[in-house]
Scaffold this motif. Sequence first.
Motif, mmCIF file in Angstrom:
data_model
loop_
_atom_site.group_PDB
_atom_site.id
_atom_site.type_symbol
_atom_site.label_atom_id
_atom_site.label_comp_id
_atom_site.label_asym_id
_atom_site.label_seq_id
_atom_site.Cartn_x
_atom_site.Cartn_y
_atom_site.Cartn_z
ATOM 1 N N ILE A 255 0.864 -1.313 0.051
ATOM 2 C CA ILE A 255 0.147 0.019 -0.085
ATOM 3 C C ILE A 255 0.921 1.335 0.170
ATOM 4 C CG2 ILE A 255 -1.656 1.106 1.439
ATOM 5 C CD1 ILE A 255 -2.976 -1.407 2.075
ATOM 6 N N ALA A 256 1.874 1.336 0.596
ATOM 7 C CA ALA A 256 3.001 2.447 0.847
ATOM 8 C C ALA A 256 3.554 2.519 -0.735
ATOM 9 C CB ALA A 256 3.915 2.142 1.896
ATOM 10 N N ILE A 257 3.729 1.558 -1.493
ATOM 11 C CA ILE A 257 4.449 1.677 -2.612
ATOM 12 C C ILE A 257 3.296 2.339 -3.703
ATOM 13 C CG2 ILE A 257 5.215 0.635 -4.692
ATOM 14 C CD1 ILE A 257 6.591 -1.423 -2.904
ATOM 15 N N LEU A 258 2.039 1.738 -3.414
ATOM 16 C CA LEU A 258 1.136 2.320 -4.097
ATOM 17 C C LEU A 258 0.594 4.135 -3.994
ATOM 18 C CD1 LEU A 258 -1.689 -0.606 -4.230
ATOM 19 C CD2 LEU A 258 -0.053 0.308 -6.203
ATOM 20 N N LEU A 259 1.023 4.281 -2.737
ATOM 21 C CA LEU A 259 0.722 5.620 -2.113
ATOM 22 C C LEU A 259 1.888 6.355 -2.871
ATOM 23 C CD1 LEU A 259 0.091 5.373 1.560
ATOM 24 C CD2 LEU A 259 -1.480 6.414 -0.430
ATOM 25 N N GLN A 260 2.956 6.020 -3.087
ATOM 26 C CA GLN A 260 4.185 6.766 -3.578
ATOM 27 C C GLN A 260 3.760 6.741 -5.299
ATOM 28 O OE1 GLN A 260 7.587 3.994 -3.109
ATOM 29 N NE2 GLN A 260 8.463 5.366 -1.656
ATOM 30 N N VAL A 261 3.045 5.840 -5.893
ATOM 31 C CA VAL A 261 2.713 6.028 -7.260
ATOM 32 C C VAL A 261 1.745 7.129 -7.320
ATOM 33 C CG1 VAL A 261 1.404 5.075 -9.018
ATOM 34 C CG2 VAL A 261 3.143 3.591 -7.779
ATOM 35 N N TYR A 262 0.957 7.363 -6.552
ATOM 36 C CA TYR A 262 0.116 8.523 -6.375
ATOM 37 C C TYR A 262 0.765 9.914 -6.161
ATOM 38 C CZ TYR A 262 -3.801 11.788 -4.988
ATOM 39 O OH TYR A 262 -4.386 12.847 -4.764
ATOM 40 N N LEU A 263 1.482 9.857 -5.018
ATOM 41 C CA LEU A 263 2.298 11.110 -4.898
ATOM 42 C C LEU A 263 3.195 11.686 -5.688
ATOM 43 C CD1 LEU A 263 2.755 10.492 -0.822
ATOM 44 C CD2 LEU A 263 1.040 12.067 -1.959
ATOM 45 N N TYR A 264 3.930 10.741 -6.171
ATOM 46 C CA TYR A 264 5.055 11.277 -7.266
ATOM 47 C C TYR A 264 4.422 11.313 -8.582
ATOM 48 C CZ TYR A 264 8.358 9.703 -3.619
ATOM 49 O OH TYR A 264 8.993 9.387 -2.202
ATOM 50 N N GLY A 265 3.220 10.567 -8.841
ATOM 51 C CA GLY A 265 2.713 11.070 -10.084
ATOM 52 C C GLY A 265 1.818 12.252 -10.294
ATOM 53 N N TYR A 266 1.087 12.416 -9.150
ATOM 54 C CA TYR A 266 0.253 13.883 -8.978
ATOM 55 C C TYR A 266 1.071 15.088 -8.462
ATOM 56 C CZ TYR A 266 -3.565 11.321 -10.403
ATOM 57 O OH TYR A 266 -4.784 10.449 -11.218
ATOM 58 N N TYR A 267 2.288 14.843 -7.569
ATOM 59 C CA TYR A 267 2.936 15.724 -7.029
ATOM 60 C C TYR A 267 4.394 15.410 -7.376
ATOM 61 C CZ TYR A 267 -1.361 16.552 -4.743
ATOM 62 O OH TYR A 267 -2.708 16.573 -4.294
ATOM 63 N N PRO A 268 4.776 15.623 -8.621
ATOM 64 C CA PRO A 268 6.287 15.504 -9.005
ATOM 65 C C PRO A 268 7.333 16.157 -7.934
ATOM 66 C CG PRO A 268 5.141 15.926 -10.647
ATOM 67 C CD PRO A 268 4.425 16.392 -9.796
ATOM 68 N N GLN A 269 8.425 15.478 -7.489
ATOM 69 C CA GLN A 269 9.188 16.033 -6.759
ATOM 70 C C GLN A 269 10.650 15.911 -6.994
ATOM 71 O OE1 GLN A 269 9.018 14.766 -2.665
ATOM 72 N NE2 GLN A 269 6.867 13.950 -2.828
ATOM 73 N N LYS A 270 11.578 16.728 -6.758
ATOM 74 C CA LYS A 270 13.161 16.762 -7.205
ATOM 75 C C LYS A 270 13.849 15.502 -6.539
ATOM 76 C CE LYS A 270 17.077 20.010 -7.566
ATOM 77 N NZ LYS A 270 17.411 21.321 -7.117
ATOM 78 N N PRO A 271 14.569 14.851 -7.373
ATOM 79 C CA PRO A 271 15.073 13.722 -6.668
ATOM 80 C C PRO A 271 16.254 14.205 -5.698
ATOM 81 C CG PRO A 271 15.289 13.729 -9.263
ATOM 82 C CD PRO A 271 14.612 14.911 -8.743
ATOM 83 N N ALA A 272 16.058 13.385 -4.535
ATOM 84 C CA ALA A 272 17.144 13.636 -3.613
ATOM 85 C C ALA A 272 18.562 13.573 -3.969
ATOM 86 C CB ALA A 272 16.795 12.659 -2.482
ATOM 87 N N SER A 273 19.324 14.491 -3.488
ATOM 88 C CA SER A 273 20.519 14.537 -3.767
ATOM 89 C C SER A 273 21.430 13.679 -2.994
ATOM 90 C CB SER A 273 21.013 15.812 -3.328
ATOM 91 O OG SER A 273 20.866 16.027 -1.878
ATOM 92 N N HIS A 274 22.023 12.760 -3.654
ATOM 93 C CA HIS A 274 23.106 11.676 -2.911
ATOM 94 C C HIS A 274 24.415 11.454 -3.837
ATOM 95 C CE1 HIS A 274 20.225 9.546 -5.451
ATOM 96 N NE2 HIS A 274 21.138 8.533 -5.598
ATOM 97 N N THR A 275 25.383 10.891 -3.218
ATOM 98 C CA THR A 275 26.533 10.711 -4.123
ATOM 99 C C THR A 275 26.342 9.706 -5.162
ATOM 100 O OG1 THR A 275 27.833 11.295 -1.970
ATOM 101 C CG2 THR A 275 28.931 10.087 -3.812
ATOM 102 N N ALA A 276 26.556 10.086 -6.239
ATOM 103 C CA ALA A 276 26.564 8.874 -7.457
ATOM 104 C C ALA A 276 27.450 7.790 -7.083
ATOM 105 C CB ALA A 276 26.782 9.745 -8.639
ATOM 106 N N HIS A 277 26.769 6.699 -7.493
ATOM 107 C CA HIS A 277 27.771 5.451 -7.394
ATOM 108 C C HIS A 277 28.587 5.178 -8.338
ATOM 109 C CE1 HIS A 277 28.459 0.846 -7.263
ATOM 110 N NE2 HIS A 277 27.699 1.035 -5.924
#
Length: 284
Positions: A255-277
């Motif tokens: 359910i949490a993953i499905l909520l991510q689908v909704y949130l990131y689909g309707y409210y796009p967010q800037k990717p979190a900054s992290h050191t590239a592999h």
Amino acid sequence: MEAGGLEWLLVPMQQLVSWGAAGAMVFGGVVPYIPQYRDIRRTQNAEGFSTYVCLVLLVANILRILFWFGRRFESPLLWQSIIMIITMLLMLKLCTEVRVSNELNIKRRSFAAADSKDEEIKAPPKRSYLGTELLLCSLGLCLDFDLNYFWHWSKFTDYVQCVLTFTGVTGYITYLWLDSSLFVETLGFLAVFTEAMLGVPQLYRNYQNRSTEGMSVKMVLMWTSGDTFKTVYFILNQAPFQFSICGLLQVFVDIAILLQVYLYGYYPQKPASHTAHPASTKAL
């Protein structure tokens, strides 16, 4: 006479239903990965799918097969584990091939240190080895224990070596402790609990990317429906308590993953900054 005729009809129907349920149990677990496999193959992009999902399922099903030697359970569940292991290896093979083909100048990273005529591998710096490493090296398997590159190897054969090593070590330990009921029960619980963590790598990957792009929503919907059905089955049939708890945990993660689908689909967010592999643009 009528009752006898009705019984003659019900017996084969019950047998067909039993076969159908067994078939669904064996192959139903791999169905959610078919759309994800097709998406990766079609787009030639595996960044949206976390290969740690494969790791979780490989560990869980290997432990379940070992648990079978201590406490025999239904054959469909055993075959389900075998089919799932094969499926996860196929997913890993595809993801590795796609990732390597999309990356230029990738540095060779392997599970086991080995010489290769096709690639230049610098000799590792001298360091003191732990007892486990010395034992493995004496068996001809000197492992690359750099956790930064664990499960980020460049060849599919490295994943196979890791799976075989894990199976060999855990299988040997199981052989030594097979007469201990406490060990067998703990092994069964670890198998169920590890499987309950199935969706966590994908949940974390989506959080890192601030997006669910590249992840098959159909796969997650199938996860949710299958886990819900399985949990209801556990509760209604009064299965061991840990089975029901782990089933509920799986449903909550789905359910949490499905909520991510909704949130990131309707409210796009800037990717979190992290050191590239160093070997990949993604951390997972």
